[in-house]
Design a protein around this motif. Structure first.
Motif: not given
Ligand SMILES: Cc1cc2nc3c(=O)[nH]c(=O)nc-3n(C[C@H](O)[C@H](O)[C@H](O)COP(=O)(O)OP(=O)(O)OC[C@H]3O[C@@H](n4cnc5c(N)ncnc54)[C@H](O)[C@@H]3O)c2cc1C
Lengths: 266, 318
Positions: A107, A111, A114-115, A216, A218, A222
């Motif tokens: 996870k 993240a 993507e960032k 991120l 999160l 999470d």
């Protein structure tokens, strides 16, 4: 056109730590860091760095970003990929990341990727030498919805696709995969290069780019585990070897064969 | 009741593999387990006697998917969704390692690779797996409604228990487009018995010093009717093809006799051979870890030990 490659890398206890120095604190279920043996970047992840560098050697314009999730990073270890020739080091460094399971790691990696921006290939080592689960990179492909090829021993860029060799139990397959894809790299690729002096100097000047969990988007909620470590211990071995001793080594060899016959083993 | 889906695999003859029979033993060892076995393609003859409730055939998975496993992942995910097993067991094979891991993420399940034990813990299930290359064991409680597990070959006995399962076909109708395509396969030619199936394995390590000594190991393996293995160090050095590597990231073998020549016995190597009936070590260093794992050993130089050992084996076999 620049090919952007993300290489996943993990800091692990040195797997070459002598067995006598490998100790576990059973009250916390953790490995006690051995004295004087610093952590290293997981060996298979260095194979993945090497795979990316070989693409550059072959003439491709590649940008290599090394990404790691964890806590208590030791920079001397984590900068090795930079010293080998990687361009950037991105760390998700957060005390909450010390003991998460691999589902949670995926996870966080997803993240961070993507960032951090666009990418063409994601490479990871075939497994990490601490938990030996061999599934973070595979899981990342699932979560990102990308094509996946595991156990890659050879990698060539071929326009919009990659030509691969994938190790199977008795040889290898040749495979064509699209870009972007996720690949896991195995040591059959060949030894990863030693950093040279220039590489080490350059790496020492580079600073890692650091994200926290909050950066991120999160939180620790999470990262709920799916597996809970109940017990970690060193298995006891009570095997007792029977040493065969002859008059000389040749005689020992003969006696060994006779002893195995006596035991009906041969 | 624990509902278990066991993903079966085939041996070279197309019959149910030994590792699958071992996985059935593991599954049947859980309290109140109800086991369904799934197999790609038509059910082989040996499927009708498996000690399970039901055998489900998956006809949409074929060899075109080998190595990429997109269709297998999709089809087994669909089966899991429709039958909701609490535990899914794969062998720790190439297929199981990839499909199991992908399935875990696709179905939001826990994943535990290379387990050597599955057991009940309270209302749930727990697993034991070697970690740190085999230097330690870890016991995990599954804290998720479903667990996907791969099982190490040799961790359970090959059970002779039989049953009379019903056989059904499952078809999800899902047909995924391959994301990557296999354009060819290059297989290492093999003479004699498969390393994984051999009753005798003679393995060489860095202590052999080069590629040539492997011919002596081959002579010994031939005399015993066995196969040649190697440590990763020997494979990485290019002395022998990687398909001979025994260990955590190589093959798992459990022969009657495993002869380790010039191998130090690192935990990652032992991970692939520790279920052998007897390990025999030939190593010149008396402090080498291999002597902690072996049943018989000679502290000595292989160059001096092997010729007479081989000659005596030949005499005994004559
Ligand atoms: C994540 C990970 C996965 C790994 N997976 C595997 C795996 O699958 N398989 C595997 O094998 N390894 C694996 N390894 C590597 C493993 O840790 C060891 O490095 C490797 O097994 C060592 O190989 P070796 O015993 O041949 O070499 P060494 O450890 O160098 O041992 C050589 C031995 O030869 C002996 N010797 C030297 N000369 C002679 C002579 N003339 N006569 C007799 N004895 C002699 C020496 O005393 C020594 O004990 C893995 C490592 C990691 C980190």
């Amino acid at each position: 056109m620049t090919v952007r490659i993300v290489v996943l890398a993990k800091q692990v206890p040195d797997p070459e730590t002598p067995p006598s120095q490998f100790k576990i604190d059973e009250s916390t279920n953790t490995v006690i860091p051995p004295n004087g043996v610093p952590p290293v970047v997981n060996g298979f992840d260095l194979n993945a760095v090497e795979a990316a560098l070989l693409l550059r050697d072959a003439g491709a314009d590649v940008e290599i970003t090394v990404l790691s999730v964890g806590s208590d990073f030791v920079m001397d270890a984590m900068k090795k990929p930079l010293a080998m020739g990687a361009d950037r080091l991105v760390l998700v460094d957060d005390s909450g990341l010390g003991n998460i399971d691999s589902a949670a790691t995926v996870k966080v990696l997803a993240a961070a990727i993507e960032k951090d921006g666009p990418y063409d290939l994601i490479l990871g080592g075939r497994q990490a030498s601490d938990w030996d689960q061999a599934h973070v990179t595979l899981g990342l492909a699932e979560v990102l919805g990308l094509p996946l090829v595991s156990l890659v021993q050879k990698l060539e860029l071929d326009g919009d696709s990659v030509s691969l060799q994938r190790v199977i139990p008795d040889g290898y397959q040749t495979i064509t995969a699209p870009v972007p894809s996720v690949l896991t790299i195995t040591n059959e690729l060949g030894e990863s290069r030693y950093p040279n002096l220039r590489g080490i100097m350059q790496a020492s000047r580079k600073k890692p780019e650091v994200f926290s969990l909050a950066d991120l988007g999160l939180s620790s909620d999470d990262l709920a585990p799916k597996l809970e470590l109940r017990k970690l211990y060193i298995p006891e071995s009570n095997k007792q070897v029977e040493l065969i001793e002859g008059e000389d080594e040749a005689d020992s060899g003969k006696k060994l064969a006779l002893r195995l016959r006596e035991e009906k083993l041969i | 009741m624990t509902s278990i889906l066991l993903v079966a695999e085939r041996d070279e003859q197309g019959e149910i593999s030994q590792s699958t029979v071992q996985a059935i033993a593991a599954a049947n060892g859980l309290v109140d387990s109800v086991v369904t076995a799934a197999i790609a393609g038509e059910a082989p003859a040996s499927a009708s006697a498996l000690a399970v409730e039901k055998v489900v055939t998956l006809s949409s998975i074929d060899d075109a998917d080998l190595g990429i496993y997109d269709q297998a992942t999709a089809e087994i995910s669909a089966l899991v969704e429709s039958t909701s097993p609490e535990v899914v067991i794969f062998s720790k094979s190439d297929f199981g390692s990839v499909v199991g891991a992908r399935l875990a993420f696709r179905s939001d399940s826990a994943f535990a690779a290379d387990c050597i034990e599955i057991s009940n813990a309270g209302d749930g299930v727990s697993v034991t797996r070697p970690v740190y290359g085999g230097s330690a064991l870890a016991e995990f409680d599954i804290v998720s409604s479903r667990a996907i597990i791969t099982l190490r070959a040799g961790a359970y006995e090959t059970n002779t228990e039989t049953g009379s399962p019903s056989i059904e076909a499952f078809e999800s109708g899902v047909n995924v487009e391959q994301t990557a395509s296999v354009t060819g396969t290059v297989a290492e030619a093999r003479e004699g018995v498969r390393l994984e199936d051999a009753n005798f394995v003679v393995s060489g390590g860095r202590g052999l010093g080069g590629p040539e000594p492997f011919s002596v190991l081959t002579d010994l393996a031939n005399a015993l009717g066995g196969a040649v293995g190697a440590s990763r160090a020997a494979c990485d050095a290019g002395w022998i093809d990687h398909s001979h590597q025994v260990g955590l990231t190589g093959k798992s073998v459990s022969p009657d006799v495993y002869i380790a020549v010039g191998i130090s016995g690192a935990s990652q190597h032992m991970a692939g051979c520790s279920s052998s009936r007897a390990i025999v070590a030939i190593n010149k260093d008396a402090d080498s870890n291999i002597f902690k794992e072996a049943r018989f050993g000679i502290v000595g130089d292989w160059e001096k030990v092997l010729p007479s050992f081989l000659a005596t084996v030949r005499e005994l076999k004559a």
